[in-house]
Scaffold this motif. Structure first.
Motif, mmCIF file in Angstrom:
data_model
loop_
_atom_site.group_PDB
_atom_site.id
_atom_site.type_symbol
_atom_site.label_atom_id
_atom_site.label_comp_id
_atom_site.label_asym_id
_atom_site.label_seq_id
_atom_site.Cartn_x
_atom_site.Cartn_y
_atom_site.Cartn_z
ATOM 1 N N ASN A 41 9.103 -3.715 -8.836
ATOM 2 C CA ASN A 41 8.144 -4.384 -9.722
ATOM 3 C C ASN A 41 6.753 -4.293 -9.100
ATOM 4 O O ASN A 41 6.502 -4.841 -8.021
ATOM 5 N N THR A 42 5.844 -3.617 -9.753
ATOM 6 C CA THR A 42 4.509 -3.398 -9.189
ATOM 7 C C THR A 42 3.706 -4.687 -9.038
ATOM 8 O O THR A 42 2.761 -4.747 -8.249
ATOM 9 N N SER A 43 4.086 -5.730 -9.772
ATOM 10 C CA SER A 43 3.372 -7.007 -9.682
ATOM 11 C C SER A 43 4.021 -7.975 -8.689
ATOM 12 O O SER A 43 3.605 -9.128 -8.584
ATOM 13 N N PHE A 44 5.002 -7.504 -7.965
ATOM 14 C CA PHE A 44 5.706 -8.361 -7.007
ATOM 15 C C PHE A 44 4.771 -8.784 -5.870
ATOM 16 O O PHE A 44 4.074 -7.957 -5.286
ATOM 17 N N THR A 45 4.742 -10.068 -5.572
ATOM 18 C CA THR A 45 3.943 -10.581 -4.455
ATOM 19 C C THR A 45 4.815 -11.251 -3.389
ATOM 20 O O THR A 45 4.545 -11.144 -2.199
ATOM 21 N N HIS A 54 15.063 -6.450 -7.450
ATOM 22 C CA HIS A 54 15.447 -5.046 -7.345
ATOM 23 C C HIS A 54 14.368 -4.264 -6.619
ATOM 24 O O HIS A 54 13.175 -4.509 -6.790
ATOM 25 N N GLY A 55 14.798 -3.319 -5.787
ATOM 26 C CA GLY A 55 13.840 -2.481 -5.081
ATOM 27 C C GLY A 55 14.529 -1.564 -4.098
ATOM 28 O O GLY A 55 15.675 -1.152 -4.308
ATOM 29 N N HIS A 56 13.840 -1.251 -2.998
ATOM 30 C CA HIS A 56 14.372 -0.349 -1.988
ATOM 31 C C HIS A 56 14.278 -0.986 -0.607
ATOM 32 O O HIS A 56 13.332 -1.721 -0.308
#
Length: 458
Positions: A41-45, A54-56
């Motif tokens: 999610n590009t807006s994840f802070t 979810h991510g890597h």
């Protein structure tokens, strides 16, 4: 009692699988997760507590290791009572090992056996009965064993022990007052009330011990041994009960020399079924050892299925086994009935009997019912466990037996009008034993032994 270091381990079973979970616990759990995780999610802070993201996962060089779901669990309401995190990876051993290496590179250390559960105990998240219930639930051989462990995991056994100890502590307090103020002893410690209170606790503990005996076969599984002369059909019967070919079946006598063990369930009742070497005199040293093992296992068994070739009848070896084991623990399995006349006389030697044809599968359903019924009746007519049944484990039952000894002695001493200050010694001992069950005063060597039996990651 939060620890100063951070631990990590694989929480799922070893081997290949669709999902593998790595658990992290300690003051740096959140910091480590932030350094290793890149959100899709590009807006994840930052992490939302108790929510999967979810991510890597990245390695020390910042390169992707795996596509994952992660969760951050801050605060003291976690399983261990301290900050935790979980990484849900793909379940390949190489992936999990690589993620663990990245975590250890950030100053976490490998968890010891049972250390997550130990931290939960030390941080007051559960008592010792609940901790042991975790291991019992994991090891449960059937659904009924899970039910028994669940009641303890919910804290019901621990609560019962605490209630009984509190009742004894109240009596102990009155006893102390009676010793300090002897002129007031009739007011603060009525003799009949003292006897009633101790008897109430004693009966409650005996009920728990009775539950242990009745539920043993549901919890641990019953040992059922196949015994009999060579070529009586033991291996054919084992294959028939399992529904697959497990034991080698030939016309050559003495095919089975070592014992074969398989696990199965009969209508929810877990069974350890063991096929043993045929009983006979032999000069073969290997077969001799197999026959010795057969007799040893028969003496340990909950039930012995003594398989008899109906075309030969009972022989000296079978009668000798019945005499040594006891007819009440023997179920005669009269095999090969398809080869004999129905009017044939059958010698039972006071044993229960079922007639079958293992080769054709005739009578196996009746045999299964007889096995189940016999085992349950020999364990105090043990009924199927229900939700909420309180069943102590072996360690707990030993402690309960010790407390029974102290309380029985206390009642005897009281009847003999032993002075109150001497009665207090037994009462204090009984209270101390009960507190060991829940872990309030359990010695370190016992605690270490309990947690060492756990898997790493639990």
């Amino acid at each position: 009692m939060t620890q100063n270091d951070t631990i990590a381990a694989i929480a799922t079973a070893m081997g290949q699988g669709g999902i593998g979970i790595i658990r992290i616990s300690g003051v740096e759990a959140g910091t480590i997760l932030r350094k290793l995780f890149r959100s899709s999610n590009t807006s994840f802070t930052d992490f939302r507590p108790w929510v999967l993201h979810h991510g890597h996962i990245l390695d020390a060089k910042g390169e992707d290791l795996d596509d994952v779901l992660v969760v951050h669990m801050p605060g003291t309401k976690t399983f261990t009572g301290e900050e935790c995190a979980e990484i849900h990876c793909h379940g390949g051993p190489a992936i999990l090992s690589s993620v663990l290496e990245a975590i250890f590179a950030l100053d976490a250390r490998p968890a010891d056996c049972g250390e997550f559960s130990k931290r939960a105990f030390l941080n007051g998240r559960m008592d010792l009965t609940q901790v042991e219930a975790i291991a019992e639930m994991i090891a449960a051989p059937a659904r009924e064993g899970v039910r028994l462990a669940q009641a303890k995991l919910d804290g019901l056994l621990g609560q019962r022990i605490v209630e009984l100890r509190a009742r004894l502590e109240l009596v102990r307090m009155k006893l102390c007052v009676a010793v300090d103020f002897p002129e007031e002893d009739l007011e603060c410690l009525d003799p009949q009330e003292f006897k009633n209170d101790i008897s109430f606790v004693l009966e409650a503990i005996r009920t728990l011990l009775g539950n242990f005996t009745r539920a043993r076969c549901w919890r641990d599984g019953a040992l059922v041994v196949l015994a009999g002369q060579v070529n009586a059909g033991k291996s054919s019967l084992m294959n028939g009960l399992l529904g697959r070919k497990r034991a080698i079946v030939t016309e050559i006598p003495g095919t089975t020399r070592d014992f074969l063990e398989e696990h199965l369930t009969f209508d929810g009742l877990p069974i350890r079924l063991v096929d043993t070497a045929g009983l006979r005199e032999t000069g073969d040293i290997v077969e001799q050892e197999g026959v010795r093992l057969s007799r040893d296992l028969s003496s340990q068994a909950d039930l012995v299925l003594l398989v008899v070739d109906a075309t030969r009848g009972l022989g000296s070896h079978e009668r000798e086994l019945i005499a040594s084991v006891g007819a009440e623990k023997i179920l005669l399995v009269w095999n090969k009935v398809d080869l004999v006349d129905e009017s044939q006389d059958i010698e039972t030697e006071d044993c229960s009997i079922v007639q079958i044809s293992a080769k054709h599968g005739d009578g196996l359903d009746m045999l299964v019912k007889a096995i189940r019924s016999n085992i349950l009746s020999r364990n105090g007519d043990a009924k199927e466990p229900e939700a909420g049944d309180l069943v102590p484990n072996l360690r707990q039952s030993h402690a309960l037996e010790q407390s029974v000894t102290e309380l029985e002695g206390l009642l005897e001493d009281h009847a003999m009008q032993i002075p109150y200050d001497l009665l207090g010694v037994r009462l204090e001992t009984a209270c101390s034993i009960l507190s060991e069950i829940t872990g309030e005063t359990t010695p370190n060597e016992i605690l270490n032994k309990i947690f060492e039996s756990f898997c790493i990651g639990k």
